[in-house]
Design a protein around this motif. Sequence first.
Motif, PDB file in Angstrom:
ATOM      1  N   ARG A  30       7.849  77.819 -18.019  1.00  0.00           N
ATOM      2  CA  ARG A  30       8.035  79.015 -18.655  1.00  0.00           C
ATOM      3  C   ARG A  30       8.326  80.075 -17.937  1.00  0.00           C
ATOM      4  O   ARG A  30       8.908  81.122 -18.428  1.00  0.00           O
ATOM      5  N   THR A  31       7.613  80.346 -16.731  1.00  0.00           N
ATOM      6  CA  THR A  31       7.634  81.426 -16.207  1.00  0.00           C
ATOM      7  C   THR A  31       9.083  81.816 -15.665  1.00  0.00           C
ATOM      8  O   THR A  31       9.596  83.043 -15.331  1.00  0.00           O
ATOM      9  N   GLN A  32       9.647  80.634 -15.444  1.00  0.00           N
ATOM     10  CA  GLN A  32      10.899  80.891 -14.899  1.00  0.00           C
ATOM     11  C   GLN A  32      12.276  81.487 -15.735  1.00  0.00           C
ATOM     12  O   GLN A  32      12.860  82.247 -15.405  1.00  0.00           O
ATOM     13  N   GLN A  33      11.702  81.548 -17.207  1.00  0.00           N
ATOM     14  CA  GLN A  33      12.682  81.780 -18.368  1.00  0.00           C
ATOM     15  C   GLN A  33      12.266  83.276 -18.878  1.00  0.00           C
ATOM     16  O   GLN A  33      12.971  83.623 -19.612  1.00  0.00           O
ATOM     17  N   VAL A  34      11.003  83.936 -18.731  1.00  0.00           N
ATOM     18  CA  VAL A  34      10.734  84.990 -19.189  1.00  0.00           C
ATOM     19  C   VAL A  34      11.681  86.144 -18.813  1.00  0.00           C
ATOM     20  O   VAL A  34      11.828  86.343 -17.592  1.00  0.00           O
ATOM     21  N   ILE A  35      12.402  86.802 -19.804  1.00  0.00           N
ATOM     22  CA  ILE A  35      13.103  87.829 -19.401  1.00  0.00           C
ATOM     23  C   ILE A  35      12.109  89.323 -19.209  1.00  0.00           C
ATOM     24  O   ILE A  35      11.169  89.404 -19.962  1.00  0.00           O
ATOM     25  N   SER A  36      12.062  89.884 -18.161  1.00  0.00           N
ATOM     26  CA  SER A  36      11.162  90.595 -17.689  1.00  0.00           C
ATOM     27  C   SER A  36      11.809  91.959 -17.047  1.00  0.00           C
ATOM     28  O   SER A  36      13.239  92.114 -17.137  1.00  0.00           O
ATOM     29  N   LEU A  37      10.922  93.009 -16.597  1.00  0.00           N
ATOM     30  CA  LEU A  37      11.602  94.182 -16.002  1.00  0.00           C
ATOM     31  C   LEU A  37      12.175  93.943 -14.738  1.00  0.00           C
ATOM     32  O   LEU A  37      13.248  94.463 -14.384  1.00  0.00           O
ATOM     33  N   ALA A  38      11.981  92.536 -14.187  1.00  0.00           N
ATOM     34  CA  ALA A  38      12.645  92.295 -12.977  1.00  0.00           C
ATOM     35  C   ALA A  38      14.026  91.589 -13.250  1.00  0.00           C
ATOM     36  O   ALA A  38      15.134  91.351 -12.343  1.00  0.00           O
ATOM     37  N   GLY A  39      14.313  91.202 -14.769  1.00  0.00           N
ATOM     38  CA  GLY A  39      15.641  90.657 -14.765  1.00  0.00           C
ATOM     39  C   GLY A  39      15.482  89.387 -15.723  1.00  0.00           C
ATOM     40  O   GLY A  39      14.326  88.978 -16.023  1.00  0.00           O
ATOM     41  N   ASN A  40      16.473  88.521 -15.692  1.00  0.00           N
ATOM     42  CA  ASN A  40      16.450  87.158 -16.261  1.00  0.00           C
ATOM     43  C   ASN A  40      16.467  86.183 -15.316  1.00  0.00           C
ATOM     44  O   ASN A  40      16.382  86.588 -13.900  1.00  0.00           O
ATOM     45  N   VAL A  41      16.542  85.236 -15.668  1.00  0.00           N
ATOM     46  CA  VAL A  41      16.464  84.058 -14.733  1.00  0.00           C
ATOM     47  C   VAL A  41      17.744  83.859 -13.779  1.00  0.00           C
ATOM     48  O   VAL A  41      17.709  83.540 -12.610  1.00  0.00           O
ATOM     49  N   PHE A  42      18.746  84.678 -14.008  1.00  0.00           N
ATOM     50  CA  PHE A  42      20.121  84.923 -13.250  1.00  0.00           C
ATOM     51  C   PHE A  42      19.891  86.094 -12.303  1.00  0.00           C
ATOM     52  O   PHE A  42      20.757  86.146 -11.487  1.00  0.00           O
ATOM     53  N   THR A  43      19.379  87.225 -12.773  1.00  0.00           N
ATOM     54  CA  THR A  43      19.408  88.409 -12.044  1.00  0.00           C
ATOM     55  C   THR A  43      18.243  88.871 -11.400  1.00  0.00           C
ATOM     56  O   THR A  43      17.987  90.136 -11.159  1.00  0.00           O
ATOM     57  N   GLY A  44      17.144  87.955 -11.237  1.00  0.00           N
ATOM     58  CA  GLY A  44      15.842  88.303 -10.391  1.00  0.00           C
ATOM     59  C   GLY A  44      14.568  88.032 -11.177  1.00  0.00           C
ATOM     60  O   GLY A  44      13.725  88.318 -10.716  1.00  0.00           O
ATOM     61  N   GLY A  45      14.670  87.835 -12.681  1.00  0.00           N
ATOM     62  CA  GLY A  45      13.596  87.531 -13.242  1.00  0.00           C
ATOM     63  C   GLY A  45      12.618  86.226 -12.823  1.00  0.00           C
ATOM     64  O   GLY A  45      11.417  86.134 -12.921  1.00  0.00           O
ATOM     65  N   ILE A  46      13.255  85.514 -12.017  1.00  0.00           N
ATOM     66  CA  ILE A  46      12.709  84.255 -11.490  1.00  0.00           C
ATOM     67  C   ILE A  46      11.642  84.892 -10.300  1.00  0.00           C
ATOM     68  O   ILE A  46      10.601  83.914 -10.197  1.00  0.00           O
ATOM     69  N   GLU A  47      11.743  85.990  -9.763  1.00  0.00           N
ATOM     70  CA  GLU A  47      10.841  86.407  -8.806  1.00  0.00           C
ATOM     71  C   GLU A  47       9.683  87.392  -9.473  1.00  0.00           C
ATOM     72  O   GLU A  47       8.623  87.892  -8.983  1.00  0.00           O
ATOM     73  N   GLU A  48       9.771  87.583 -10.835  1.00  0.00           N
ATOM     74  CA  GLU A  48       8.584  88.343 -11.575  1.00  0.00           C
ATOM     75  C   GLU A  48       7.303  87.542 -11.164  1.00  0.00           C
ATOM     76  O   GLU A  48       6.845  86.404 -11.411  1.00  0.00           O
ATOM     77  N   ALA A  49       6.207  88.332 -10.945  1.00  0.00           N
ATOM     78  CA  ALA A  49       4.871  87.956 -10.306  1.00  0.00           C
ATOM     79  C   ALA A  49       3.695  88.024 -11.438  1.00  0.00           C
ATOM     80  O   ALA A  49       2.924  87.378 -11.155  1.00  0.00           O
ATOM     81  N   VAL A  50       4.137  88.711 -12.551  1.00  0.00           N
ATOM     82  CA  VAL A  50       2.838  89.154 -13.341  1.00  0.00           C
ATOM     83  C   VAL A  50       3.474  88.991 -14.816  1.00  0.00           C
ATOM     84  O   VAL A  50       4.421  89.670 -15.134  1.00  0.00           O
ATOM     85  N   PHE A  51       2.659  88.471 -15.771  1.00  0.00           N
ATOM     86  CA  PHE A  51       2.767  88.423 -17.137  1.00  0.00           C
ATOM     87  C   PHE A  51       1.529  88.637 -17.879  1.00  0.00           C
ATOM     88  O   PHE A  51       0.623  88.575 -17.430  1.00  0.00           O
TER      89      PHE A  51
END
Length: 550
Positions: free
Chosen positions: A127-148
């Motif tokens: 699930r963490t791979q797909q969370v849209i975050s301030l780092a982006g989405n799975v294609f734009t950098g969200g895959i590196e989001e470290a904290v939820f």
Amino acid sequence: MRLSTILPALGLAGQALASSCYREGQQLARLPVPGSEIPSDKDVKAYFDKLTPATKYTLLHDTTGPEAGADVGVVAAVIPDPDHPEFSVYWLRDACLVYHPWLNELTVLGDTSLRGIVDDMVHALIRTQQVISLAGNVFTGGIEEAVFDIKLNMLLDPKARIGSPAADGPPFRVNQLIKYAEWLLLPEQNNGTWVVDSLWPKINLDLQWISSHWNQSSWDLWWPPVWGGSYWTASLQYRALRGGARLGRAIGRELNVVEYDAHATMVLDYMQTFWNEKEGFMTETTITNVSLGRSGYGSAPLTVSVYNFDPSLGCDDATFQPCSPRALSSLKVVGDHFKAFFPISQDFPPDRPPYYGFFTEDKFIGGHPQFFASFNAAEQLYDALITWDLLGQLSVTRLDLKFWRQFDKSVKIGTYKKGSGTYKSLTNAVHEWANKIVLQLAKSTPDDYVLVECVDKVTGAPYGPRGMIRSLAAALGVIDAYNGLKPPNWGHVVPKRDDNDGGCDAVVCSQEDEHVDDGYRSVDPGHYAQRSLSSAQRFTGPPRYRYAGY
């Protein structure tokens, strides 16, 4: 004697991986602790007997899943506390530190009671791979989001996610998925179809990101973070690419993984550029300027050593195995710096081990020794004892002589066979030193044995948030190492060993004036100048590494 590697015996989707290494690991999982006549073992065992149930209960019930107010499989960074919501989050890095010993205990020790929580863990990681975050989405950098948050939603407060995005997230996450996938592919698990059809696409998503971004700068893992290259991150990336390539070949996905081995070799050579040859320690980051926040002395490489422990690799310097000359030298050098850094240890005599912390410029909540870092130091030594016992010998080299001379001022460079007097005295000394580290922490453990984050740097009392999962995970790791857990090979090529190189009887095999190669000196750090995060280009230039035949 060594554990066998996982053999890519299968090339068809859905077939089970015929791996001898996991079965052998289960048979040899617990080894009598070398030097078990050490008197302090009685106190260590008594401490672990109380620490183990408290740690396991806290992780399974007080920090994880619905009982802790979190989603299934989610491990909060601490026991959630409404008065301290800043700690009640899901740090991917800290969670993976917990998942790692859980997976060891399931896949190596055969503790099937953990199967349900591990299944939940896997779904949380996916699930963490797909969370849209301030780092982006799975294609734009969200895959590196470290904290939820603990419901796996994005955090909107930038102050709550300092140090994110972080490049260690994808490799740390995928290493857990790979380990679980290889276990599921064993014939007795009979889950090959699910691995190929459902789990592999998620694994490959992280591997593709790592392969394309390994040579880019990122935040390091401590607070306040610094921007640069990280030894911790590079080591996770290397393990992920090697393990991922092996898994892909085993399930018939050779075309997916053709570049992973090539990039893994580059990463491995890049890892060697962190070695400080002059002082004999592994620096944490490419930032080694105190004015920028780091000198390079820190505990992240110690965590690398125990996380990537693989007794089939012997005392390999390139992967920083616990008994390697580099890892032993680094433990000594960094430990001496921590001993001078913390007020509590500045007057310690030479026969008392240091406390270990984040890094020697740490000011986070006051800059105190860390339970997890100190446990990691003890775990490294217990792991080293396991490998020496399997090899039937240990070597004292010019590089790690400083480590050995703290136990025996007259020890000479050479190789000592198991059964010799020198081997016994040195391994007993290492065992005793590890025990001292553990018992030093026992004095700082809360009365209920629920670990906190820190040891007060002046008084030695427990300090910091209760139920810090970094501390709890490190406790599980050191307990397993003390009990002799031997993890299987994770993908690095097992070195060939000449059965006739068993050292000498009870004497020194080489003299101190002989050259001892500590390796990797020709790697040019300039080959690996870190690129800006804004650059999303794939590394496609000519090879910029010295191939050393790893």
